[in-house]
Design a protein around this motif. Structure first.
Motif: not given
Length: 148
Positions: A138-148
């Motif tokens: 979940l942490r990885t996916e949430l951090m990925r959102i801000t990298q889009l």
């Protein structure tokens, strides 16, 4: 009446609303961390600021705002009480520069290090609730959102 019916048929159910789910989860997790961090006199938002400044001393206001996904005005409001209480120091990023660089003072580092075991307890409780692997995913996916 026709317009009302058309509008009502397009209203999403709460379980399908991403913002509802994210805000609900954010409040729940924030409350968990706040409960653990309160003995240190620190909020979870403040802990995040302290953590970034501990890891990136001398970070500029603009870079800090970018990392925290905050507008500059909100960031200034968040750091003012910490600077007032002697936990943060700001100075020009370079001689003659208008950019401000932020760092923890000795008192700020001490406060951060005192809060660290409380954060670890909150982190452990969260990972026990969710499961360590699920929390990491979940942490990885949430951090990925801000990298889009």
């Amino acid at each position: 009446m026709h317009t009302y019916t058309a509008i009502m048929s397009h209203i999403p159910s709460l379980p399908s609303c991403n913002v509802f789910a994210l805000r609900q989860a954010t409040r729940f997790v924030s409350q968990l961390y706040e409960r653990h961090l309160s003995p240190a006199g620190m909020t979870s938002s403040q802990f995040t600021l302290f953590s970034v400044l501990h890891q990136l001393p001398g970070v500029t206001m603009s870079k800090l705002a970018e990392l925290l996904v905050m507008d500059r005005t909100s960031l200034v409001r968040a750091i003012q009480p910490l600077a007032r209480d002697g936990y943060l120091a700001n100075a020009p990023a370079a001689p003659g520069s208008r950019q401000q660089a932020l760092s923890l003072t000795a008192a700020g580092r001490q406060k951060y290090l005192a809060a660290l075991p409380l954060w670890e307890a909150a982190q452990n409780e969260y990972e026990q609730l969710l499961g360590e692997k699920a929390a990491a995913r979940l942490r990885t996916e949430l951090m990925r959102i801000t990298q889009l």
